[in-house]
Design a protein around this motif. Structure first.
Motif, mmCIF file in Angstrom:
data_model
loop_
_atom_site.group_PDB
_atom_site.id
_atom_site.type_symbol
_atom_site.label_atom_id
_atom_site.label_comp_id
_atom_site.label_asym_id
_atom_site.label_seq_id
_atom_site.Cartn_x
_atom_site.Cartn_y
_atom_site.Cartn_z
ATOM 1 N N PRO A 210 -35.379 76.280 54.418
ATOM 2 C CA PRO A 210 -35.658 75.386 55.714
ATOM 3 C C PRO A 210 -34.803 75.363 56.858
ATOM 4 O O PRO A 210 -34.681 75.245 57.924
ATOM 5 N N LEU A 211 -33.696 75.588 55.925
ATOM 6 C CA LEU A 211 -32.294 75.769 57.115
ATOM 7 C C LEU A 211 -32.341 76.603 58.230
ATOM 8 O O LEU A 211 -32.563 78.042 58.686
ATOM 9 N N GLU A 212 -31.697 75.803 59.599
ATOM 10 C CA GLU A 212 -32.174 76.759 60.443
ATOM 11 C C GLU A 212 -30.522 76.403 61.477
ATOM 12 O O GLU A 212 -30.557 77.380 61.682
ATOM 13 N N THR A 213 -29.519 75.443 60.883
ATOM 14 C CA THR A 213 -28.263 75.814 61.210
ATOM 15 C C THR A 213 -26.941 75.507 60.709
ATOM 16 O O THR A 213 -27.359 74.659 59.967
ATOM 17 N N LEU A 214 -26.594 75.684 60.477
ATOM 18 C CA LEU A 214 -25.014 76.325 59.328
ATOM 19 C C LEU A 214 -23.909 76.391 60.766
ATOM 20 O O LEU A 214 -23.871 77.234 60.992
ATOM 21 N N LYS A 215 -22.950 75.751 60.219
ATOM 22 C CA LYS A 215 -22.479 75.718 60.688
ATOM 23 C C LYS A 215 -20.776 75.238 59.505
ATOM 24 O O LYS A 215 -20.990 74.153 58.943
ATOM 25 N N VAL A 216 -20.066 76.045 59.389
ATOM 26 C CA VAL A 216 -18.339 76.047 58.809
ATOM 27 C C VAL A 216 -17.407 75.880 59.484
ATOM 28 O O VAL A 216 -16.947 77.295 59.798
ATOM 29 N N SER A 217 -16.602 75.694 59.600
ATOM 30 C CA SER A 217 -15.104 75.300 60.323
ATOM 31 C C SER A 217 -14.041 74.481 59.888
ATOM 32 O O SER A 217 -14.378 73.609 59.382
ATOM 33 N N TYR A 218 -12.955 75.207 59.785
ATOM 34 C CA TYR A 218 -11.356 74.805 59.068
ATOM 35 C C TYR A 218 -11.910 74.217 57.853
ATOM 36 O O TYR A 218 -11.638 73.413 57.664
ATOM 37 N N CYS A 219 -12.034 74.959 57.029
ATOM 38 C CA CYS A 219 -11.931 75.353 56.035
ATOM 39 C C CYS A 219 -11.135 75.744 54.857
ATOM 40 O O CYS A 219 -12.373 77.327 54.746
ATOM 41 N N PRO A 220 -10.363 75.868 54.676
ATOM 42 C CA PRO A 220 -9.015 77.103 54.421
ATOM 43 C C PRO A 220 -9.461 77.434 52.510
ATOM 44 O O PRO A 220 -8.600 78.359 52.751
ATOM 45 N N ASN A 221 -9.756 76.353 52.178
ATOM 46 C CA ASN A 221 -10.257 77.137 50.576
ATOM 47 C C ASN A 221 -11.470 78.057 50.481
ATOM 48 O O ASN A 221 -11.945 78.608 49.921
ATOM 49 N N ILE A 222 -12.042 77.591 51.230
ATOM 50 C CA ILE A 222 -13.705 78.374 50.894
ATOM 51 C C ILE A 222 -13.421 79.948 50.970
ATOM 52 O O ILE A 222 -12.866 80.661 52.298
ATOM 53 N N THR A 223 -14.100 80.916 50.036
ATOM 54 C CA THR A 223 -13.837 81.743 49.602
ATOM 55 C C THR A 223 -15.335 82.832 50.676
ATOM 56 O O THR A 223 -15.387 84.095 51.074
ATOM 57 N N SER A 224 -16.377 82.068 50.088
ATOM 58 C CA SER A 224 -17.812 83.256 50.048
ATOM 59 C C SER A 224 -19.404 81.924 50.516
ATOM 60 O O SER A 224 -19.034 80.750 50.349
ATOM 61 N N LEU A 225 -19.240 82.898 51.442
ATOM 62 C CA LEU A 225 -21.247 81.994 51.770
ATOM 63 C C LEU A 225 -21.786 82.747 51.480
ATOM 64 O O LEU A 225 -22.232 83.774 52.046
ATOM 65 N N PRO A 226 -22.678 82.521 50.428
ATOM 66 C CA PRO A 226 -24.063 83.645 49.824
ATOM 67 C C PRO A 226 -25.052 83.692 50.680
ATOM 68 O O PRO A 226 -26.084 82.963 50.407
ATOM 69 N N LEU A 227 -24.472 84.152 52.071
ATOM 70 C CA LEU A 227 -25.888 84.239 53.471
ATOM 71 C C LEU A 227 -26.946 85.600 51.848
ATOM 72 O O LEU A 227 -27.890 85.633 52.613
#
Length: 1242
Positions: free
Chosen positions: A1052-1069
């Motif tokens: 049911p996710l409607e809003t996804l916000k990812v900010s200032y996360c230097p370690n993140i390499t992947s978002l499995p959208l």
């Protein structure tokens, strides 16, 4: 045989209405259906009156007012011997001045004898409107009895007379309630109306005198506790006392003289011309019934209005399509399994009936074996409705009489037949009783065949819901709103030019006038038809211009229909609604503010079970339920048509003076509520003409600076005011003459320039609400030093600093809210001031470091405040704090179990308070906020709180686990009802549970909708997404990827916000795109190491459909699934100091969304020098926003579809010169854009 007066005749006539058949005192006659039970006026100061709670109320089985839930306090009748309301609930007790007299009045029994005659008429005036005069009369009778205790020789005979009066009061009321039921038709007979207003004036005068007596008692209570410190003060006091004693001895006490005069006036008015009054009332009633029959006839099924379908074609098609389709609900085995229900809902005049009349004549109805049309209206009788159904089927009136016979006949007619039933114009009077009656009406229809349909028209959603419950179906509605202006004009013209040959070829000037008239009709089809008919009378330009300039709502047809919304209201709610007409159209009503005003005006009476505020909220809910208010976000509005119609209906009571429009306001003698908006000081002087004002709203923006003298004159002339609202430009002070307003309950002041409130404000002992809106801080001595004299204050809306300046605030024992109070280590400002403030609902305590020991904290007795729902505990300075004392103080500030919201700030203890670990004690908590608690290590077991919905943890750097020692039982659900979780600055947070124990699937956050995580660098990833999560925001989190594991399909996710996360390499959208169909907003900001959004499956044909996309790096657009995005409405590219220009590869992406992209934003791009050249190809782009892009010198060609171009926070000087409005060299390139704003260079 003695002559029987009209009153006795009525009393005898109503005797048979007693449910027990006894000959005891009557409680009131039965009022006709559809008539208000209330009469003329709700006396503002008296407690709730009477024995009759609505039409036909009787002492053994009270009937409720139309549309009022039984649980609604304030309508329940209370007899003369009813228990007094508890202290603090507004004037329930007789004044002590009357209880303990010290002077013998030789002449008192003489005019008490007159009172005995008068009181009979007094109670007539009271019940006349369900007006609460019963308590006023009871006070006078009780006062007389108390005085007679000192008059030994007169005591016996006068006491007998007064007791006889009290005994006869119910019989008197029986007559009066007959008269009160006719109030809605008094405007048609001037003689009747004049008589009633004279009666109301007399009631108000008596009420004012009693209010003065209560004021004297309040003044006595304040002064008796003050010590006279100087001899001069003692002498002055003795002199005043001697003068008063002498006056009493000479029988010239001014207050008692006024009381005698007020009572005599009541007697004169209420006994003069009673027979004439009853005759006029009966004539008016007959005329009203005639009009109702005419109105009812217009709703009959055979009447098919011409041209009324204009603007409703789509609505008709929707209804026809619904009739054509079989029910899509599961039939099951329920009683009404063969029947479907559709409700047409809309305000009066929206065309609900007309729409269904067209549907009823459509060919589709031939598919039904039986068709029935019944106009129910507000006179709902279940036997009549069934009889009407039978008449509609058989075309003749049935002779059956009993409910059982009628039900049997109807069941036989529809047995196994597919039927269509239209129930037109249904009103709600009493939800539970109505539901029961409709169950009886609809029960025979259960035998109907499959595909049967019921269509309902109503003004309220609640009726639609009630019907759905009766036949056990989901609520389906078609909501009719106002017509578009062009549709309304077509409808108006169709009626205005009816019968005119070739109207399109002639009358061009008339069509221009018609276009202006339509703008005043607010989209109302009814208004368009009625006004069109008026225009059709004379196709003359002058006539049409006259209509244009007239009050269009003065046409009888509109008023007759809309006025029903107000007539059926109980008098209590009529008073509340009438007052709302004081406000301008489109005013946004704040529920609690409005309720406080109602209380101040006496519209809401105290109750043992509920506070007046709670009662008022229920009253408001009833008005909303009846569609007299519409909810807009968190506030409410009146529909414009309803506002205008109600303003007309209540014009005798509510008036407005607006600049030069005051000439239209002539009801100086009857106006109780007045709003003045002007820049003309002459208009302010008009206020003195209104002698009976109870509320005054004063908006003045004139240049004349002599505000004080104008206010002084108003105060002197308007001494009956209960409510005063002042909004005057540059007003620096409120004059001391406000002391004249002894009856004042509500004072609101708006403005920045008032330097201080007058000292005399502290003498307004009746004051309940004090509100001052100020946008800049003022002086600490703003309030009078003895403001704590105002023991009736229930609500104070002032700044934090002003509230904290009140010394000995504990004397304000009626206070319900203290949003924040700063404690001091000095007498009058310590925490024990809260000890006796047991009516508090909201309490905020700051500077708890000034609590010197545990005993002092315990003295606040927070746990004894049984109404406390919101509590904020805050420490101030963090210097040299005793940590152990912090912990012990918090331990002893235990709140009551009724607490709903808890906030703790700057607590420096390392552990939780003892009471916070008691889940049972906090079982009712819904919201918890902990902030800046830097030493707190272990949180309480918040996960076990059964009703916790919102949890916010902010800046608590030593907390390691959200829930300690989690019990992993598979039946235990952690945070079972939590909907919103905000975690900010928990730098040590490692895991969700101590020792890494994880919840089993479905047990962690089962109801969580929103999760925000900020600055938690050590936090481990969620084991899986909560099953109902709609919004996820992560900021400065140390995760390398985001796990979309979830048992939900779709997610049911409607809003996804990812900010200032230097370690993140992947978002499995891309991996989960098939399950992310609900995703509409995606923000990815400053994630420099992000290299993948997942991998698209070759067999997957799903694509993202987004409303909003925000990114820092344009290269993200080239990653799947964004590369294959199907649709996008708004794109924001922001926060990137390295971006100089856009890559060429992005062109194809922009072309892919050109047909859907309507808004484009560029912001905080320090190095960007050019925008993409292909912007010109974005054929749907309407708005372009550019903020803080200082290196941009030139714009590309922009698409012709663009409607707005805005540069915020400055731009490059060269760009400004190119495109500035006054002579920019390239201004012509953007000249096609309607709205342009370019801020100059920074």
């Amino acid at each position: 045989m003695p002559t029987v007066s009209p009153f006795n005749k009525q009393a005898q006539a109503t005797h048979a209405d007693q449910p027990d058949g006894s000959g005891g005192p009557l409680r009131g006659p039965r009022c006709g259906p559809g008539v208000t039970q209330a009469g003329l006026y709700a006396s503002p100061s008296a407690a709730q009156a009477g024995h009759c709670t609505g039409p036909g109320a009787a002492h053994a089985g009270r009937r409720r007012c139309p549309g009022v839930p039984q649980a609604l306090p304030g309508w329940a009748g209370r007899g003369p011997h009813a228990p007094q309301a508890r202290a603090g609930h507004a004037r329930a007790k007789a004044p002590a001045t009357l209880r303990s007299p010290t002077i013998l009045y030789a002449s008192l029994p003489i005019y008490l004898f007159s009172y005995c005659q008068l009181f009979c008429s007094t109670s007539i005036a009271v019940a006349m409107a369900d007006m609460f005069l019963d308590p006023i009369m009871e006070k006078i009778i009780s006062a007389g009895l108390r005085y007679l205790k000192d008059q030994v020789r007169w005591q016996k005979r006068r006491k007998e007379e007064l007791e006889k009066l009290r005994k006869n009061l119910p019989q008197i009321q029986a007559v009066v309630h007959f008269a009160s039921s006719q109030e809605q038709i008094t405007d048609q007979d001037q003689a009747l109306n004049k008589w009633l207003w004279q009666l109301r004036d007399a009631i108000d005068d008596a009420d004012d005198v009693l209010d003065d007596l209560e004021y004297m008692e309040l003044e006595k209570q304040v002064t008796k506790n003050k010590k006279l410190r100087r001899v001069r003060s003692i002498m002055k006091s003795m002199k005043k006392r001697l003068v008063k004693i002498v006056k009493r001895a000479l029988k010239i006490d001014p207050t008692l003289k006024r009381l005698e005069e007020a009572v005599q006036e009541l007697y004169r008015v209420s006994t003069t011309g009673v027979e004439t009054f009853l005759r006029l009332a009966e004539q008016a009633k007959q005329e009203h019934q005639k009009q109702q029959l005419e109105l009812h006839g217009a709703r009959e099924e055979g009447y098919l209005p011409k041209n009324d379908l204009i603007g409703r074609g789509k609505d008709k098609e929707s209804v026809v399509q619904w009739l054509r389709n079989p029910s899509n609900e599961h039939r099951g085995t329920e009683l009404y399994r063969n029947i479907s229900l559709l409700s047409i809902v809309g305000h009066g005049g929206m065309g609900k009936t007309a729409l269904l009349q067209h549907v009823y004549k459509d060919e589709i109805t031939k598919e039904f074996d039986r068709q029935m049309w019944v106009c129910v209206s507000n006179n709902f009788d279940k036997k009549k409705v069934i009889a009407d159904m039978l008449e509609s089927l058989k075309k003749e009136r049935t002779r059956l009489e009993t409910l059982g016979e009628l039900q049997g006949a109807l069941e036989k007619e529809v047995m196994s037949k597919k039927f269509l039933l239209v129930l037109d114009d249904i009103w709600e009077e009493d939800e539970e009783k109505d539901k029961s009656k409709w169950e009886d009406v609809l029960a025979p229809l259960a035998s109907g065949g499959f595909g049967s349909k019921i269509l309902v028209t109503t003004r309220t959603d609640s009726v639609a819901l009630m019907f759905a419950k009766v036949i056990q179906k989901k609520k389906e509605i078609v909501k009719l709103e106002g017509l578009e202006e062009d549709e309304c004009l077509r409808l108006l013209n169709s009626h205005a030019f009816a019968g005119v040959e070739n109207p399109s070829d002639d009358h061009e000037k008339l069509r221009v006038i018609a276009a202006e008239i339509v703008k005043k009709l607010l989209g109302s089809p009814l208004a368009a038809k009625v006004v069109g008919g008026v225009l059709n009378d004379n196709l003359d330009e002058m006539h049409w211009s006259t209509v244009l300039e007239s009050n269009l709502l003065g046409q009888n047809s509109i008023h007759s229909i809309l006025r029903l919304s107000y007539i059926v209201l109980p008098k209590l709610l009529q008073n509340c609604l009438a007052f709302c007409c004081m406000f301008p159209q489109d005013h946004e009503f704040v529920k609690d503010d409005l309720v406080r005003m109602w209380i101040a005006l006496g519209f809401i009476q105290p109750s043992q079970e509920m506070t007046m505020e709670d009662i008022g909220r229920r009253y408001f809910d009833v008005l909303v339920k009846k569609a007299l208010f519409d909810k807009v976000d968190d506030d409410y509005k009146m529909h414009d048509l309803i506002h205008e119609s109600a303003s007309k209906f209540f014009a005798h009571e509510c008036g407005k003076l607006v600049d030069d429009e005051e000439s239209s306001l002539k009801n100086f003698e009857t106006i109780r509520h007045l709003s003045v908006r002007t820049t003309n000081p002459v208009i302010l002087r008009k206020i003195e003409n209104f002698k009976h004002l109870h509320s005054l709203f004063l908006f003045y923006e004139g240049s004349n600076q002599d505000h004080c003298s104008a206010l002084i004159k108003i105060f002197e002339a308007s001494r009956c005011l209960r409510l005063l609202y002042i909004h005057i430009d540059k007003l620096k002070m409120i004059p001391e003459e406000i002391r004249y307003l002894k009856h004042l309950r509500y004072l609101m002041i708006k403005g920045d320039d008032v330097t201080r409130l007058p000292r005399s404000l502290s003498n307004l002992y009746h004051l309940q609400y004090l509100v001052y809106y100020q946008w800049k801080s003022g002086r600490p001595e703003f309030l009078p030093s003895d403001i704590n004299n105002l023991s009736n204050l229930r609500h104070v809306k002032l700044s934090h600093a002003y509230i904290s300046s009140i010394c000995v605030i504990g004397k304000l024992k009626s206070l319900q809210e203290i949003n924040m109070f700063d404690l001091k280590n000095e007498m009058g400002y310590r925490i024990d001031e809260f000890k006796y403030l047991n009516d508090l609902c909201i309490l905020g305590i700051n500077c708890l470091e000034n609590v010197k020991d545990v005993e002092e904290a315990r003295d606040a007795q927070l746990c004894e405040k049984k109404r406390l729902t919101d509590l904020t505990l805050s420490w101030g300075s963090t210097d040299s704090r005793n940590i152990d004392l912090d912990e012990n103080v918090l331990d002893n500030l235990q709140p009551p179990k009724c607490l709903r919201n808890l906030c703790i700030k700057r607590y420096l203890g390392a552990r939780s308070a003892i009471w916070m670990n008691n889940v049972n004690l906090l079982s009712n908590i819904k919201k918890i906020k902990l902030s800046n608690c830097w030493e707190w290590e272990t949180l309480p077991p918040f996960g076990r709180l059964p009703f916790l919905k919102i949890l916010k943890l902010d800046d608590m750097p030593k907390v390691k686990w959200l829930e300690s020692k989690f019990n992993g039982n598979d039946k235990y659900r952690v945070f079972p009802l939590l909907e919103k979780l905000y975690i900010y600055g928990l730098e040590a947070l490692e895991d969700w549970f101590e020792a890494g124990v994880a919840a089993e699937d479905g047990c962690l956050f089962p109801c969580l909708i929103q999760l925000t995580l900020r600055n938690c660098p050590k936090l481990k990833e969620l084991p899986s997404l909560p099953p109902k999560l709609e919004t996820l925001e992560i900021h400065k989190i140390g995760w390398t990827n985001l796990n979309f594991c979830s048992n939900s399909n779709p997610i049911p996710l409607e809003t996804l916000k990812v900010s200032y996360c230097p370690n993140i390499t992947s978002l499995p959208l891309a991996d989960e795109i098939a399950r992310l169909a609900a995703l509409r907003s995606l923000i990815i900001i400053n994630c420099p190491n992000l290299i993948s959004l997942g991998e698209m499956q070759t067999t997957n044909n799903c694509h993202l459909i987004l409303s909003n996309l925000g990114i820092s790096d344009p290269s993200v657009l080239l990653m799947e699934p964004l590369r294959s995005i199907a649709s996008l409405k708004r794109l924001t590219i922001m926060v990137n100091d390295e971006l100089v220009s856009f890559p060429n590869e992005a062109e194809q992406w922009f072309l892919k969304v050109r047909s859907s992209l309507s808004e484009l934003q560029f912001g905080w791009l320090k190095s960007l020098q050019s925008l993409p050249s292909y912007l010109e190809s974005l054929s749907s782009l309407q708005h372009l926003f550019i903020k803080d892009v200082p290196m941009l010198r030139e714009l590309p060609n922009l698409p012709p579809s663009l409607k707005g171009l805005i540069f915020w926070d400055g731009c490059h000087p060269e760009l400004y010169e190119r495109y500035r409005e006054d002579g920019g060299s390239d201004r012509h390139k953007i000249a096609h854009i309607p709205h342009i704003r370019i801020d100059g260079p920074c």
